[in-house]
Enzyme design. Sequence first.
Site, PDB file in Angstrom:
ATOM      1  N   LYS A   1       0.887  -1.174   0.000  1.00 34.84           N
ATOM      2  CA  LYS A   1       0.000   0.000   0.000  1.00 34.84           C
ATOM      3  C   LYS A   1       0.922   1.220   0.000  1.00 34.84           C
ATOM      4  O   LYS A   1       1.252   1.787   1.048  1.00 34.84           O
ATOM      5  CB  LYS A   1      -0.914  -0.041   1.224  1.00 34.84           C
ATOM      6  CG  LYS A   1      -2.068   0.953   1.136  1.00 34.84           C
ATOM      7  CD  LYS A   1      -3.096   0.656   2.209  1.00 34.84           C
ATOM      8  CE  LYS A   1      -4.118   1.775   2.355  1.00 34.84           C
ATOM      9  NZ  LYS A   1      -4.978   1.966   1.197  1.00 34.84           N
TER      10      LYS A   1
HETATM   11  C1  LIG Z   1      -6.438  -0.337  -4.022  1.00 33.71           C
HETATM   12  C2  LIG Z   1      -7.168  -0.812  -2.820  1.00 33.71           C
HETATM   13  N1  LIG Z   1      -7.731  -2.032  -2.826  1.00 33.71           N
HETATM   14  C3  LIG Z   1      -8.394  -2.493  -1.758  1.00 33.71           C
HETATM   15  C4  LIG Z   1      -8.544  -1.742  -0.611  1.00 33.71           C
HETATM   16  C5  LIG Z   1      -9.271  -2.301   0.565  1.00 33.71           C
HETATM   17  O1  LIG Z   1      -8.366  -2.588   1.581  1.00 33.71           O
HETATM   18  P1  LIG Z   1      -8.781  -2.556   3.110  1.00 33.71           P
HETATM   19  O2  LIG Z   1      -9.995  -3.379   3.235  1.00 33.71           O
HETATM   20  O3  LIG Z   1      -7.626  -3.135   3.817  1.00 33.71           O
HETATM   21  O4  LIG Z   1      -9.034  -1.140   3.459  1.00 33.71           O
HETATM   22  C6  LIG Z   1      -7.988  -0.470  -0.569  1.00 33.71           C
HETATM   23  C7  LIG Z   1      -8.141   0.360   0.620  1.00 33.71           C
HETATM   24  O5  LIG Z   1      -7.234   0.619   1.315  1.00 33.71           O
HETATM   25  C8  LIG Z   1      -7.270   0.003  -1.687  1.00 33.71           C
HETATM   26  O6  LIG Z   1      -6.714   1.214  -1.670  1.00 33.71           O
END
Ligand SMILES: Cc1ncc(COP(=O)(O)O)c(C=O)c1O
Length: 305
Positions: A158
Amino acid sequence: MAQQYPEWIWQNGEIKPWKEATTHVMSHALHYGSSVFEGIRSYTTPDGAAIFRLTDHLHRLYQSARIYDMVLPHTADELAAACRDVIKKNELGAAYLRPVAYRGLGGFGLSAETPIDVAVAAWPMGPYLGAEALENGIDACVSSWQRFAPNTIPAGAKAGGNYLSGQLIAREARRLGFGEGIALASTGLLSEGAGENLFLVFDGVLHTTPASASILAGITRDTLKTLAREDGIEVVERDIPREYLYLADEILMCGTAAEITPIRSVDGKQVGAGKAGRVTRRLQELFFGLFDGRTNDRWGWLEPV
Ligand SMILES: Cc1ncc(COP(=O)(O)O)c(C=O)c1O
């Protein structure tokens, strides 16, 4: 309306006034996208405010940092304390937390070994795609922008730079009048939303795209997989071709910000009955039930502030 900011923020080991949390314009991250971050929510629960899966989010933060050879100058326990402190200091209950670690000022080269600066912000945030979206769903479109291929940029980290892709997808969707964009992977198969994971429902079974489809392995995605299986709903991770979006009984997007948002149409084609279906409703019930006590938190996901 102008954005309202909280009063306090945590930066490099201390809580300080929001406006004092500055960084130099020549910081590495500003030029090269070299930051890693998390989006975490706290909720008010019958037992007081709790941060949802804080430990898991911080674990992912350190994994993202590891991929980019960033060594954070704080332990996960210190950052967990920072998350709690910034919520308390701002007198927040339900909030969105944003820990971010980034390459600061310390060299202009791409591979410069700069100091790693860290901050944690918290602010009140309602449903990311709108309260109405949680109830009635959103109209989504398949983006003309593809996700980056797995051998170009790691989707499993991330990292700030990844969100250039997310911005293109989200901005295009909004410009065209859609609530959110869905990206295909470089394989041509389904990937995920601009900032959300995807689930499709066929005959009561949940289908979600695999890690190999250039997705961020979401913590909400993992939560829903666990809650669904516990409730007797089968979940499969599989490659999903685009046209399945037009055939699914139900589709939902999930993420910390978007929580569980039903999709009522894709590319102007109605999904199922054009509103949240039975499985989506059940998952919303189980998920939001964690915060009002209806769902027993057997997993220790609610970490008290
Ligand atoms: C590209 C992307 N995919 C999926 C998610 C979902 O991740 P999470 O459930 O850990 O927030 C996020 C959010 O952070 C994201 O930015």
